[in-house]
Design an enzyme around this catalytic site. Structure first.
Site, PDB file in Angstrom:
ATOM      1  NE  ARG A 332     -31.489 -17.761 -24.051  1.00 29.49           N
ATOM      2  CZ  ARG A 332     -30.469 -16.945 -24.240  1.00 29.49           C
ATOM      3  NH1 ARG A 332     -30.098 -16.113 -23.276  1.00 29.49           N
ATOM      4  NH2 ARG A 332     -29.815 -16.943 -25.393  1.00 29.49           N
ATOM      5  NE  ARG A 437     -30.040 -11.858 -22.517  1.00 34.21           N
ATOM      6  CZ  ARG A 437     -29.571 -12.765 -23.369  1.00 34.21           C
ATOM      7  NH1 ARG A 437     -29.975 -12.762 -24.638  1.00 34.21           N
ATOM      8  NH2 ARG A 437     -28.720 -13.687 -22.961  1.00 34.21           N
TER       9      ARG A 437
END
Length: 638
Positions: A332, A437
């Site tokens: 991401r 994450r």
């Protein structure tokens, strides 16, 4: 506090570490458990699963939820899936591969032992949820279906269309309500935790405001578990629910709990762009869409043509161009940073040039619209309702937005904070995600903490610590209640001209500019001054209608914003002190020639844990991160 507490990291080979740890944990007799009360704050996946499991073991559990029902917890908003390492003939996934992807995805800023344990537990989570009736997608032959998520080259994400978080939360909710019906869990909804109660340095309870009556309640227990979620709403506009806040962890921090890596905040690449200046939150579009959607922008800056009129040779599929090995499934942080850079360079589309295209055209052409609808139908329906555009015929417009926080309260391997008796679960702790994450790992971590780790480690702590019950009139309880009442009275007395949201919007604008997708030293220093000045104005100019008695949403917002001011300044300090780029923490001064993050393992291969010092500057402690199974290397997805 003199340095960091012992992190309780296990010795020996990683594959056997958690098993050896479990075998060495002391137990509490069933008769004794019935005499002990545990307090759980938060009813999302981590909190609900922990409360249900601990009650199943025999403890008396009191669960405090901010919401009118645990089913409204923000875990319900997670869409795309949950990771698990289950060997499949198609790609041969394994615990070691999920472990490696997690450590590398977090840019080597997480503990190896925690990452391995998470990967090891992951398969058991799927078994648990299937047994609860969670309707995971299945292949034609009946086996569980999976799909890819960013940062992995194997298909390990289990899903329930675009409702995975909702379905997992319903499974945990059913387990919880079974214990409520059995009388082992006392569920108290509409409670806002404002203070942590400590007795001789040990966590013994909380002070919570009843959101309907306005009463300040004291809740005590033999141990406290915080599972209150993350703090992305410090940016005001984020994918989090409007009421998601940081008050529980920030108040714990002010009582002595270390706060780790607060600057590690994730900007999600696939969100619906803001419509106007008065929007109150942003809507997430699942990362799973990147499995079938191709991300692109026009090669021509400020191209006025609609997407259907831009020929293939004039399109820049920039993630596929920059990262051919992973393409649209890069982690991401990389997808967000590249999208922002190209939009700033004038290639963005939509109002203000603040969007990129996520195009399902090729997938619909090759697989059929019905197949795409079966995978993402509810997501695409939501997109059409919000934007008025048909995503089956027109590319989705997306833009990065604040989403998840990797930072949180420091915990040891057993999930206990630096305050004895205070355990922290899920997104509220600093977790195993390092500096970034991986998609679909949040649900995995929350359920691992709640179902499999905390029930064992809380028991082990209770076995070695006699904590007699305390009454609500204990001096520590009265003191904590007085602190909360004093804060409320001070805010109501200001009687200034400006509403709370005006200040929160300003804070969010400062934070996204100074401590968002990228940061630099000058901007971070300026941000510190700007937040401090804004906080002063808030205390001089905010206006709160109503009183402390009864419902008062503006008072709720003011209390959480007051905590966000302190947290924002700590985030800026943490980002300024970390003179490197790693994962989602991208310092402009520390990048490679091709614009990638440049880590400094010689100085920053550690967890930064901050200690609150009242009126003095906070103290930064460092927990070194040794790597024995994986050698830190340049994080490349090209």
């Amino acid at each position: 506090m003199s340095g960091l507490p012992d992190a309780q990291l296990p010795g020996g080979p990683l594959p056997q570490a958690w098993q050896h740890c479990k075998e060495g944990l002391p137990l509490v007799s069933p008769q004794r458990k019935r005499q002990l009360r545990l307090l759980v704050v938060g009813s999302g996946l981590a909190g609900a699963s922990a409360a249900a499991t601990l009650a199943e073991q025999g403890y008396q559990v009191r669960l405090l939820s901010f919401h009118d029902s645990p089913r409204r917890a923000h875990s319900v908003a997670a869409q795309g899936g949950i990771n698990a390492a289950r060997p499949r003939a198609a790609d041969g996934d394994s615990i070691s591969r999920l472990f490696a992807d997690t450590v590398r995805g977090g840019d080597f800023r997480a503990r190896e032992a925690g990452c391995w344990r998470l990967a090891e537990i992951s398969s058991g989570i799927i078994d648990q949820c299937v047994a609860q009736g969670v309707p995971f997608a299945r292949e034609y032959g009946g086996s569980l279906a999976t799909r890819n998520f960013g940062g992995a080259l194997v298909s390990r994400t289990f899903y329930a269309r675009g409702q995975t978080g909702q379905q997992l939360l319903y499974g945990a909710y059913q387990a919880l309500m079974r214990q409520v019906a059995a009388g082992r869990v006392e569920l108290l909804c509409r409670r806002d935790v404002l203070e942590i109660i400590t007795v001789e340095g040990v966590a013994r309870g909380v002070v919570a405001r009843h959101l309907i009556s306005g009463e300040l309640e004291v809740h005590t227990a033999q141990a406290v578990l915080l599972a209150s979620g993350g703090y992305s709403n410090v940016y005001f506009l984020s994918t989090n629910a409007l009421k998601s806040n940081a008050s529980a962890i920030w108040r714990a921090h002010r009582q002595g709990a270390l706060l780790a890596n607060p600057c590690f905040t994730q900007i999600h690449p696939t969100c619906i762009p803001s419509g106007d200046a008065y929007q109150s939150k942003l809507t997430l579009m699942s990362e799973s869409l990147r499995n079938d959607g191709r991300v692109w922008l026009p090669l021509q800056p400020a191209d006025p043509r609609p997407p259907a009129e831009i020929p293939e040779q004039e399109r820049d599929y920039f993630l596929e161009r920059l990262y051919p090995a992973y393409g649209n499934m890069v982690p991401r942080d990389l997808a967000s940073r590249r999208a922002r850079e190209l939009c700033q360079a004038g290639h963005g589309v939509g109002p203000g040039g603040r969007s990129v295209y996520l195009d399902l055209r090729d997938a619909i052409s090759s697989q059929g619209a019905s197949t795409i609808e079966s995978r993402y139908g509810n997501l695409l329906q939501m997109y059409e309702r919000i934007t008025g555009e048909d995503p089956y015929t027109t590319p989705l417009r997306i833009y990065p937005a604040p989403h998840y926080t990797m930072g949180g309260l420091w915990v040891d391997y057993r999930l206990m904070s630096s305050i004895p008796g205070l355990f922290v679960l899920g997104e509220a702790n600093f977790s195993e995600h390092g500096a970034n994450r991986l998609g679909a790992s949040a649900l995995m971590q929350g359920l691992a903490d709640g179902y499999f780790i905390a029930p064992l480690t809380v028991t082990a702590w209770l076995a070695g610590h006699a904590t007699p019950a305390i009454a609500a009139d204990h001096p520590a309880c009265r003191e904590a209640r007085a602190r909360a009442a004093g804060r409320i009275a001070a805010l109501l007395q200001v009687a200034g001209p400006r509403p709370v949201d005006a200040f929160h919007r300003e804070l969010g604008a400062v934070m996204i500019e100074r401590c968002g997708i990228s940061r630099d030293a000058a901007g971070l220093r300026a941000g510190l001054a700007e937040v401090a000045a804004l906080e002063q104005r808030f205390h001089a100019e905010v206006r709160l209608p109503g009183t402390a008695a009864g419902p008062n949403p503006e008072l709720e917002k003011a209390l959480r914003l007051e905590d966000f001011f302190g947290l924002a300044q700590l985030m800026l300090r943490d980002a300024l002190a970390r003179e490197e780029s790693c994962g989602a923490h991208f310092r402009e001064e520390h990048q490679t020639a091709d614009g990638e993050a440049r880590r400094d393992d010689s100085r920053f291969a550690h967890i930064a844990a901050w200690e609150h010092r009242g009126g003095a500057d906070p103290v930064r402690h460092a927990e070194p991160l040794p790597f024995t199974s994986l050698e830190p290397s340049a994080r490349s997805y090209r």
